[in-house]
Design a protein around this motif. Structure first.
Motif, PDB file in Angstrom:
ATOM      1  N   GLN A  83       0.836  -1.199   0.000  1.00 52.73           N
ATOM      2  CA  GLN A  83       0.000   0.000   0.000  1.00 52.73           C
ATOM      3  C   GLN A  83       0.872   1.251   0.000  1.00 52.73           C
ATOM      4  N   GLN A  84       1.972   1.187   0.707  1.00 47.90           N
ATOM      5  CA  GLN A  84       2.877   2.333   0.769  1.00 47.90           C
ATOM      6  C   GLN A  84       3.483   2.610  -0.606  1.00 47.90           C
ATOM      7  N   ASP A  85       3.882   1.548  -1.317  1.00 46.94           N
ATOM      8  CA  ASP A  85       4.441   1.719  -2.665  1.00 46.94           C
ATOM      9  C   ASP A  85       3.401   2.298  -3.618  1.00 46.94           C
ATOM     10  N   LYS A  86       2.167   1.781  -3.512  1.00 45.38           N
ATOM     11  CA  LYS A  86       1.089   2.292  -4.362  1.00 45.38           C
ATOM     12  C   LYS A  86       0.865   3.776  -4.090  1.00 45.38           C
ATOM     13  N   MET A  87       0.860   4.137  -2.814  1.00 45.25           N
ATOM     14  CA  MET A  87       0.624   5.524  -2.431  1.00 45.25           C
ATOM     15  C   MET A  87       1.693   6.442  -3.005  1.00 45.25           C
ATOM     16  N   LYS A  88       2.963   6.022  -2.928  1.00 48.49           N
ATOM     17  CA  LYS A  88       4.053   6.827  -3.477  1.00 48.49           C
ATOM     18  C   LYS A  88       3.876   7.025  -4.975  1.00 48.49           C
ATOM     19  N   THR A  89       3.578   5.946  -5.672  1.00 48.60           N
ATOM     20  CA  THR A  89       3.424   6.003  -7.125  1.00 48.60           C
ATOM     21  C   THR A  89       2.247   6.886  -7.518  1.00 48.60           C
ATOM     22  N   CYS A  90       1.115   6.681  -6.854  1.00 52.70           N
ATOM     23  CA  CYS A  90      -0.080   7.459  -7.185  1.00 52.70           C
ATOM     24  C   CYS A  90       0.119   8.942  -6.878  1.00 52.70           C
ATOM     25  N   ASN A  91       0.768   9.242  -5.757  1.00 56.97           N
ATOM     26  CA  ASN A  91       1.055  10.643  -5.424  1.00 56.97           C
ATOM     27  C   ASN A  91       1.942  11.284  -6.475  1.00 56.97           C
ATOM     28  N   ALA A  92       2.958  10.567  -6.906  1.00 51.75           N
ATOM     29  CA  ALA A  92       3.857  11.101  -7.928  1.00 51.75           C
ATOM     30  C   ALA A  92       3.108  11.344  -9.234  1.00 51.75           C
ATOM     31  N   ASP A  93       2.234  10.405  -9.608  1.00 52.16           N
ATOM     32  CA  ASP A  93       1.456  10.573 -10.837  1.00 52.16           C
ATOM     33  C   ASP A  93       0.498  11.756 -10.741  1.00 52.16           C
ATOM     34  N   ALA A  94      -0.160  11.893  -9.589  1.00 51.67           N
ATOM     35  CA  ALA A  94      -1.089  13.005  -9.395  1.00 51.67           C
ATOM     36  C   ALA A  94      -0.351  14.336  -9.424  1.00 51.67           C
ATOM     37  N   LYS A  95       0.825  14.361  -8.839  1.00 49.75           N
ATOM     38  CA  LYS A  95       1.621  15.596  -8.842  1.00 49.75           C
ATOM     39  C   LYS A  95       2.079  15.942 -10.260  1.00 49.75           C
ATOM     40  N   ALA A  96       2.477  14.917 -11.020  1.00 44.69           N
ATOM     41  CA  ALA A  96       2.920  15.147 -12.406  1.00 44.69           C
ATOM     42  C   ALA A  96       1.773  15.679 -13.259  1.00 44.69           C
TER      43      ALA A  96
END
Length: 114
Positions: A83-96
């Motif tokens: 879940q932590q890895d997913k959160m990091k990836t999704c946050n990065a995508d949303a920020k991009a």
């Protein structure tokens, strides 16, 4: 007496190995046409692991050394992302994508479900 028996057994084993090695080139020469005929047959469907290996190799791209080794290890493992890895990836995508407010919430929700 034990040494004599041991040496005799060892020499017998080695002589069989040498005799077998001498026969190997002759057998290989006769087996070569069969091997080429087998390679001409249509390839079997790749296994799940082989498919996964191909996909991970493509994703690894130009990585080398320890970086590639670590990537391949995680890629080939059957463990889903935490879940932590997913959160990091999704946050990065949303920020991009510079998402804010309700758009970001909807995107994050959908991203984390995957």
């Amino acid at each position: 007496m034990k040494k004599l028996l041991t040496l005799s057994a060892l020499s017998l084993v080695l002589s069989f190995g040498a005799a077998h090695a001498a026969d190997a080139p002759a057998k290989a020469a006769t087996a070569a046409p069969a091997a080429t005929a087998a390679s001409a047959a249509p390839a079997a469907e790749p296994t799940k692991q082989q498919s996964k290996m191909g996909t991970c190799n493509k994703e690894a791209g130009d990585m080398k050394g320890d970086e590639r080794k670590a990537f391949m290890k995680t890629c080939l493992s059957n463990k889903p992302a935490t879940q932590q890895d997913k959160m990091k990836t999704c946050n990065a995508d949303a920020k991009a994508k510079t998402l804010k407010g309700d758009e970001r919430k909807a995107f994050m929700s959908e991203c984390l479900k995957k």
